[in-house]
Design a protein around this motif. Sequence first.
Motif, short mmCIF file in Angstrom:
data_model
loop_
_atom_site.label_atom_id
_atom_site.label_comp_id
_atom_site.label_asym_id
_atom_site.label_seq_id
_atom_site.Cartn_x
_atom_site.Cartn_y
_atom_site.Cartn_z
N LEU A 112 14.17 11.77 -1.09
CA LEU A 112 14.07 10.03 -1.17
C LEU A 112 13.59 9.67 0.32
N SER A 113 13.00 8.97 0.66
CA SER A 113 11.63 8.33 1.70
C SER A 113 11.90 7.32 2.19
N VAL A 114 12.20 7.02 3.53
CA VAL A 114 12.46 5.97 4.28
C VAL A 114 11.26 5.77 5.28
N ALA A 115 10.94 4.13 4.65
CA ALA A 115 10.15 3.48 5.56
C ALA A 115 10.54 2.17 6.29
N ALA A 116 9.64 2.06 7.69
CA ALA A 116 10.44 0.72 8.53
C ALA A 116 8.49 -0.08 8.53
N VAL A 117 9.08 -1.13 8.40
CA VAL A 117 7.41 -2.52 8.06
C VAL A 117 7.09 -2.93 9.17
N HIS A 118 6.65 -3.54 9.68
CA HIS A 118 6.36 -4.84 10.70
C HIS A 118 5.20 -5.78 9.92
N LEU A 119 5.68 -6.59 9.41
CA LEU A 119 4.48 -7.44 9.20
C LEU A 119 4.10 -8.40 10.36
N ARG A 120 2.72 -8.48 10.27
CA ARG A 120 2.26 -9.00 11.50
C ARG A 120 1.54 -10.43 10.63
N ASP A 121 1.03 -11.65 11.56
CA ASP A 121 -0.27 -12.89 11.17
C ASP A 121 -1.64 -12.33 12.01
N GLU A 122 -1.96 -13.17 11.33
CA GLU A 122 -3.82 -12.49 12.20
C GLU A 122 -3.69 -12.81 13.75
N ARG A 123 -2.59 -13.41 14.46
CA ARG A 123 -2.34 -13.43 15.86
C ARG A 123 -1.81 -12.17 16.66
N GLY A 124 -1.08 -11.41 15.21
CA GLY A 124 -0.50 -10.33 16.45
C GLY A 124 1.35 -10.63 16.39
N ARG A 125 1.24 -11.91 15.47
CA ARG A 125 3.32 -12.45 15.82
C ARG A 125 4.22 -11.93 14.77
N VAL A 126 5.05 -10.57 15.08
CA VAL A 126 5.72 -9.56 14.05
C VAL A 126 6.65 -11.36 13.25
N VAL A 127 5.67 -11.03 11.91
CA VAL A 127 6.79 -12.74 11.31
C VAL A 127 7.74 -12.24 10.41
N ALA A 128 8.07 -10.42 10.14
CA ALA A 128 9.27 -10.57 8.85
C ALA A 128 9.29 -8.15 9.63
N HIS A 129 10.41 -8.48 9.46
CA HIS A 129 10.80 -6.90 9.13
C HIS A 129 11.50 -6.44 8.39
N ALA A 130 10.81 -5.22 7.91
CA ALA A 130 11.53 -4.53 6.35
C ALA A 130 11.18 -3.16 6.69
N GLU A 131 12.58 -2.81 5.40
CA GLU A 131 12.57 -1.36 5.86
C GLU A 131 12.63 -1.05 4.20
N ALA A 132 12.17 -0.23 4.23
CA ALA A 132 11.88 -0.11 2.28
C ALA A 132 12.53 1.67 1.97
N THR A 133 13.12 1.64 1.11
CA THR A 133 13.35 3.01 0.73
C THR A 133 13.49 4.12 -0.78
N TYR A 134 12.45 4.71 -0.96
CA TYR A 134 11.74 4.73 -2.13
C TYR A 134 12.71 6.27 -2.90
N HIS A 135 12.61 6.50 -4.03
CA HIS A 135 12.67 7.85 -4.63
C HIS A 135 11.47 8.56 -5.16
N MET A 136 10.83 10.31 -4.62
CA MET A 136 10.30 10.45 -4.91
C MET A 136 10.24 10.95 -6.39
N ALA A 137 10.01 10.09 -7.14
CA ALA A 137 10.32 10.69 -8.99
C ALA A 137 8.91 11.73 -9.41
N GLY A 138 8.22 12.98 -9.34
CA GLY A 138 7.84 13.50 -9.52
C GLY A 138 6.86 13.92 -8.78
N ALA A 139 7.17 12.92 -7.20
CA ALA A 139 6.07 13.55 -5.78
C ALA A 139 6.24 15.43 -6.05
N ASP A 140 5.13 15.65 -5.19
CA ASP A 140 5.59 17.24 -4.89
C ASP A 140 5.49 17.50 -3.93
#
Length: 140
Positions: A112-140
């Motif tokens: 598993l891999s976990v990442a945090a994501v800040h989404l910003r608009d063109e003005r640099g304002r944080v408009v959303a925050h996300a967290e994603a978890t990925y199953h690393m199928a096949g990754a070496d």
Amino acid sequence: MRWSGDEILEFLRADFPQAFRDGWDYEITDLAADRVTVRLSSHESQLRPGGTISGPTMMHLADFAVYVLLLALHGQSASLSVTTNLTISFLRKPEAGDLIAEVELLKHGRTLSVAAVHLRDERGRVVAHAEATYHMAGAD
């Protein structure tokens, strides 16, 4: 790192052309072993009534940007990695224009891999925050 930003976009255009549908266009502006920044040039198909970027577009970019980082780290072997969880908090309305995803890898494991994501608009304002978890199928 196995792939550069250009190699990732080339792979995605060839193997996942649906990500570039209806004028969707991405630019990888920063890429390192634990982070990536991806810019989405917004298109009218991504706007909701009122002229703001839609929630599904923001979720798409968050997920897409995490996948980009995993491809950079593992190349072709990460292509079968899949999202197992994606949560997002919408903080403010993003104005029409480019949307920027800043991804930070929090945990990168064999399974598993976990990442945090800040989404910003063109003005640099944080408009959303996300967290994603990925199953690393096949990754070496």
